[in-house]
Each structure stands twice: as structure tokens, then as C-alpha cells.
Design an enzyme around this catalytic site. Structure first.
Site, PDB file in Angstrom:
ATOM      1  N   ARG A  87      -3.912 -11.474 -51.380  1.00 13.08           N
ATOM      2  CA  ARG A  87      -4.246 -10.313 -50.560  1.00 13.08           C
ATOM      3  C   ARG A  87      -5.714  -9.902 -50.687  1.00 13.08           C
ATOM      4  O   ARG A  87      -6.364  -9.590 -49.701  1.00 13.08           O
ATOM      5  CB  ARG A  87      -3.362  -9.131 -50.992  1.00 13.08           C
ATOM      6  N   CYS A 108      13.766  -5.528 -29.639  1.00 14.54           N
ATOM      7  CA  CYS A 108      14.961  -4.700 -29.534  1.00 14.54           C
ATOM      8  C   CYS A 108      15.526  -4.462 -30.923  1.00 14.54           C
ATOM      9  O   CYS A 108      16.482  -5.115 -31.341  1.00 14.54           O
ATOM     10  CB  CYS A 108      15.962  -5.362 -28.596  1.00 14.54           C
ATOM     11  N   GLU A 109      14.900  -3.575 -31.638  1.00 12.73           N
ATOM     12  CA  GLU A 109      15.253  -3.199 -33.015  1.00 12.73           C
ATOM     13  C   GLU A 109      14.664  -1.822 -33.254  1.00 12.73           C
ATOM     14  O   GLU A 109      13.468  -1.625 -33.036  1.00 12.73           O
ATOM     15  CB  GLU A 109      14.578  -4.140 -34.027  1.00 12.73           C
ATOM     16  N   GLY A 132      -2.147 -10.249 -57.412  1.00  7.12           N
ATOM     17  CA  GLY A 132      -1.654  -8.882 -57.292  1.00  7.12           C
ATOM     18  C   GLY A 132      -2.740  -7.843 -57.091  1.00  7.12           C
ATOM     19  O   GLY A 132      -2.443  -6.648 -57.025  1.00  7.12           O
ATOM     20  N   TYR A 152       8.291  -3.278 -45.592  1.00  8.56           N
ATOM     21  CA  TYR A 152       7.937  -2.527 -46.806  1.00  8.56           C
ATOM     22  C   TYR A 152       7.608  -1.063 -46.514  1.00  8.56           C
ATOM     23  O   TYR A 152       7.201  -0.343 -47.422  1.00  8.56           O
ATOM     24  CB  TYR A 152       6.686  -3.129 -47.466  1.00  8.56           C
ATOM     25  N   ARG A 183       4.948  -6.104 -42.024  1.00  6.61           N
ATOM     26  CA  ARG A 183       4.809  -5.267 -43.229  1.00  6.61           C
ATOM     27  C   ARG A 183       5.299  -3.813 -43.049  1.00  6.61           C
ATOM     28  O   ARG A 183       6.001  -3.312 -43.932  1.00  6.61           O
ATOM     29  CB  ARG A 183       3.380  -5.309 -43.770  1.00  6.61           C
TER      30      ARG A 183
HETATM   31  C1  LIG Z   1       2.192 -14.214 -54.126  1.00  5.57           C
HETATM   32  C2  LIG Z   1       1.648 -14.757 -55.380  1.00  5.57           C
HETATM   33  C3  LIG Z   1       0.336 -14.464 -55.762  1.00  5.57           C
HETATM   34  C4  LIG Z   1      -0.606 -13.588 -54.963  1.00  5.57           C
HETATM   35  O1  LIG Z   1      -0.270 -12.279 -54.836  1.00  5.57           O
HETATM   36  P1  LIG Z   1      -1.335 -11.259 -54.162  1.00  5.57           P
HETATM   37  O2  LIG Z   1      -0.691  -9.953 -54.292  1.00  5.57           O
HETATM   38  O3  LIG Z   1      -1.498 -11.674 -52.742  1.00  5.57           O
HETATM   39  O4  LIG Z   1      -2.590 -11.386 -54.916  1.00  5.57           O
HETATM   40  C5  LIG Z   1      -0.136 -15.047 -56.916  1.00  5.57           C
HETATM   41  N1  LIG Z   1       0.636 -15.865 -57.670  1.00  5.57           N
HETATM   42  C6  LIG Z   1       1.901 -16.168 -57.326  1.00  5.57           C
HETATM   43  C7  LIG Z   1       2.691 -17.077 -58.183  1.00  5.57           C
HETATM   44  C8  LIG Z   1       2.449 -15.618 -56.180  1.00  5.57           C
HETATM   45  O5  LIG Z   1       3.709 -15.909 -55.860  1.00  5.57           O
END
Ligand SMILES: *Cc1c(COP(=O)(O)O)cnc(C)c1O
Length: 428
Positions: free
Chosen positions: A281, A347-348, A236, A320, A316
Site C-alpha cells: 500500500r 444491483c447491491e 503494513g 472494509y 474497499r
Molecule cells: C499483503 C502483504 C503485505 C503488504 O501489505 P501492505 O499493507 O500493502 O503493506 C506484505 N507481506 C505479506 C506477506 C502480505 O500478505
């Protein structure tokens, strides 16, 4: 951003405009050095503060086998979310013990595949635990549980994976029950896991997650009598997508996380477990861009630049509402002078990469670089509108290698079958 004497964007040591001409567009360009730098930055920030530390690269961000090989070379492990990702990781050279399978709503045959592959299984529900116990010898299978610690965060509602609304993991209140069932069934219990969301740029959700997860670990360890080998706090870790956004201060974040982690491990008598994190990410996000060529300039009620990629290539913004910075690769040192919408070729109506983006004066033939396209871009691509997926090249200094060939329209019919009765002269 590097710009050469022609005013062109440079990736590694390679002119982006030359790449577009040589390999055609749309084209994903990935910079190997950036992946290695990102990995080392986050690894070192934690490792120097806590020795029993491991990274499991969350490969759903980008599963290109060349990228997997780079991370294998750096010493990473893998967070895999499907049998396909386990397979790719094994082919890339990861050992089964370096792979943690965190499935969600998995089938029995998928659990069997994980068992046969010899990877560790991170269990998402009590149903999964029960089903797994029937199709393996629990004494030979290493497991952990994904717990939902009622802490969630993320850059978008769809990216929050903890908290009451989340479909992931086992509720806190059921953690003791899940672990004691697993113990009675005879599983090799290794760890505890959570993953609260994606694209987090602020330390506090991570600290809350560490706090909550270690507290749950304490309860489980006391009531069930389990000593955890590892505590996995998931991924994350966010990256800035807008030029004015600050980067995540990874040194500061690692310092804070390790402080809380050590404190809680002492306070709760958890011993000296491994700390795992699962960045996706953070490692690959800024390491790639998508090159796409402007083929249409038009003014209807607004001014549009139409390009040869769409949300099938990079979803993305459409999915999002995400911002991706755009650089005109052949005019990289020109000042912005107009506001224009950058529209894809599908076509969207939602197929828009940017609205009112301030850019240098655009002309047909210009090459746009959609930046920070290394994570959740190619891996989310599709053939929607029957448009073949693009090629990917890997740049290392001045060397360029194709790491995925461009699909052709012939590939669109791959695996499709026409029933005999629909063939001319076939039986009706
Ligand atoms: C998607 C995911 C991550 C990675 O998330 P990032 O935001 O890319 O760091 C880590 N652990 C699990 C279980 C995930 O599903």
C-alpha cells in the site's frame, strides 16, 4: 492536489477531465512519479540507517506489469503470494532470487511451481514444510518461515494478520520445531518472517513485531543452531485516506525500527542480518485514482449521485467500510455546498462509495476522482453484475500510456463453454 486554469484536477501534468474524455470512464489513472517517490522515500529512510536493507514490494496491492517494471527499475524485490504473482514478477524481469513466495494454504503443484521457478519459499505451516520436502531436493531450496508473533494490527479486522485469530503463519511455540525439522530435512534456511497487518499508521505495532520476531529468532538460533541471513518484518505501512489524517512519519518510523532492530540483534547475538520489509500500500496506494462519471442525480429519501463504477471496480468501501477521498475533477476548485451519497452502478445495496459526502453541487456528466486507489483496488476488481473491468493508464509527466485495455462485454464470455446438449439442435 494540482488544479489547472480550467479548475480541473491535474494528474502528473495531465488534465484528468481530458483523460476521462479520451479514454472513457471508469478509468484507473496511475502516476509513475508518485510510485518512484514513495519507493525512494521509504527505501532511503531505512537504507541510510542500516545498509543491509531490502524492499520486497508486496505486489498483490497492484500487479499491473507496467507497475512491476517500474519497481524492478527502482531495484525492489517482490513479495509474491501466488504462482500467478511469481509468473507476473518473472515476466516483469525480476530474477528468481529477488522473489519471496509467501503462500497461504498452497497446493503441492503450487509448491512445485515455486521450486521450479527457483524463488525462495516462505513456509506458512508444518504441513507445507513436509509436503515441500517430498517434492524437491531440500538441499537446493531456500526457505524461511512465516511466524505469527502474537502481535496484530490493521485498519480493519480483516486486515489483521497476526495474533490468535489469524490464519497465517506458524505459532511462536512451534517455531523451534519447524526450524529443526527443516534443518534435519536439509533445507537451505535463510530467514524468518512475519507480517502483522495492513494500514498501520502508528509505530508501536511494528516495534512490538520486531521485538517479538527477533526474540523468536534468538531462540531458534540458539536451540537449532541457525544463523539467519535475513529478518523480514513484512509490510503494513499505512497511508492517510482522509485529508485530515497525518502521513506516516517514515523517517521517525525507520529510525525507531532500526534502533530496536540493531539493539535486539546485538543483545540476541543474531549477527548482522539483512532487514527486509514488504510494503504494498505505501508504495502504490496514493499513486492512482479512479475516474468515474456521474450519470444520474436523483432524490428519493436521500440525495444520490449515481456513477458508472461499482464495487466490482473498487471494493474497499463496500468490503472494509473504507473512506476514499473524492474530488470532482471538473470542479476541483469549487467549495463543497451539499451532502450527497455517491452510489455505484451495481444491483447491491452495499454498492456505495460514500455517504453524506460534502461536495460541490453535482450535475450529471461530472467526473469524480476517487483518490488513493492504487492499492487493493484494481487488483480486487471483478466482473460482478457482468460489468467489464475498466482500463488503466499510466501518466509520467505529460505522457500517457494505456497499461491495460478496457474489457468489453465480449470478454465476459471468455472461457465459458455451452454444453453441446444445450445448443439448439444438440443432443439432449
Ligand atoms: C499483503 C502483504 C503485505 C503488504 O501489505 P501492505 O499493507 O500493502 O503493506 C506484505 N507481506 C505479506 C506477506 C502480505 O500478505
Amino acid at each position: 492536489m494540482k488544479i489547472n486554469e480550467k479548475g480541473h484536477l491535474v494528474i502528473g501534468e495531465v488534465d484528468a477531465v481530458e483523460l476521462a474524455e479520451k479514454y472513457d470512464t471508469p478509468l484507473y489513472v496511475i502516476d509513475e512519479n508518485k510510485i518512484r517517490e514513495n519507493y525512494r522515500r521509504i527505501y532511503n529512510a531505512f537504507k541510510k540507517r542500516y545498509d543491509k536493507f531490502k524492499i520486497l514490494y508486496a505486489c498483490k496491492a497492484n500487479t499491473n506489469i507496467a507497475i512491476m517494471k517500474i519497481l524492478n527499475d527502482e531495484g525492489s524485490g517482490i513479495d509474491a503470494v501466488s504462482p500467478g504473482e511469481i509468473y507476473i514478477a518473472l515476466v516483469a524481469g525480476f530474477k528468481p532470487e529477488e522473489i519471496l513466495f509467501t503462500g497461504n494454504n498452497v497446493r503441492n503443484d503450487e509448491l512445485e511451481f515455486a521450486v521450479e521457478s527457483g524463488v525462495m519459499i516462505n513456509i506458512d505451516s508444518i504441513s507445507q514444510l513436509k509436503r515441500l520436502s517430498k517434492l524437491c531436493n531440500p538441499e537446493e531450496v531456500e526457505i524461511s518461515f512465516r511466524i505469527n508473533p502474537l502481535v496484530g494490527a490493521g485498519h480493519h479486522e480483516h486486515c489483521i494478520t497476526g495474533g490468535e485469530m489469524s490464519k497465517f503463519g506458524i505459532a511462536e511455540k512451534d517455531a523451534v520445531k519447524a526450524y529443526s525439522m527443516a534443518k534435519n530435512l536439509g533445507f537451505k534456511i535463510k530467514g524468518i518472517h512475519c507480517h502483522i497487518g495492513s494500514g498501520i499508521l502508528d509505530p508501536s505495532p511494528f516495534l512490538m513485531a520486531v521485538d517479538a520476531l527477533t526474540k523468536i529468532a534468538e531462540r531458534v538460533s540458539k536451540e537449532v543452531g541457525i544463523e539467519f541471513e535475513f529478518i523480514d518484518i513484512g509490510g503494513g505501512f499505512g497511508i492517510p485516506y482522509k485529508p485530515e489524517e497525518p502521513e506516516l512519519n517514515i523517517e521517525n518510523l525507520a529510525k525507531k525500527i532500526i534502533e530496536v532492530f540493531k539493539e535486539r540483534c546485538d543483545e540476541y547475538n543474531l549477527g548482522n542480518p539483512w532487514l527486509y520489509i514488504e510494503p504494498g500500500r505505501y508504495i502504490v496506494g496514493n499513486a492512482a485514482c479512479l475516474l468515474t462519471r456521474v450519470n444520474t442525480i436523483k432524490k428519493s429519501y436521500r440525495k444520490f449521485a449515481g456513477v458508472d463504477a461499482g464495487f466490482n471496480t473498487l471494493i474497499r468501501p463496500a468490503m472494509y467500510g473504507s473512506y476514499h477521498h473524492i474530488i470532482v475533477a471538473n470542479k476541483a476548485n469549487e467549495e463543497p455546498c451539499e451532502k450527497i451519497d455517491i452510489a455505484g452502478n451495481l444491483c447491491e445495496s452495499g454498492d456505495i462509495f460514500a455517504r453524506d459526502r460534502e461536495l460541490p453541487k453535482l450535475e450529471e456528466g461530472d467526473i469524480l476522482a476517487i483518490m488513493d486507489a492504487g492499492a487493493y483496488c484494481f487488483s480486487m476488481s471483478s466482473q460482478y453484475n457482468s460489468r467489464p473491468r475498466p482500463a488503466e493508464v499510466l501518466v509520467k509527466d505529460d505522457k500517457v500510456s494505456i497499461i491495460r485495455e478496457r474489457e468489453s462485454i465480449i470478454d465476459l464470455l471468455d472461457k465459458q463453454v455451452i454444453p453441446a446438449r444445450l445448443l439448439k439442435g444438440g443432443k439432449k
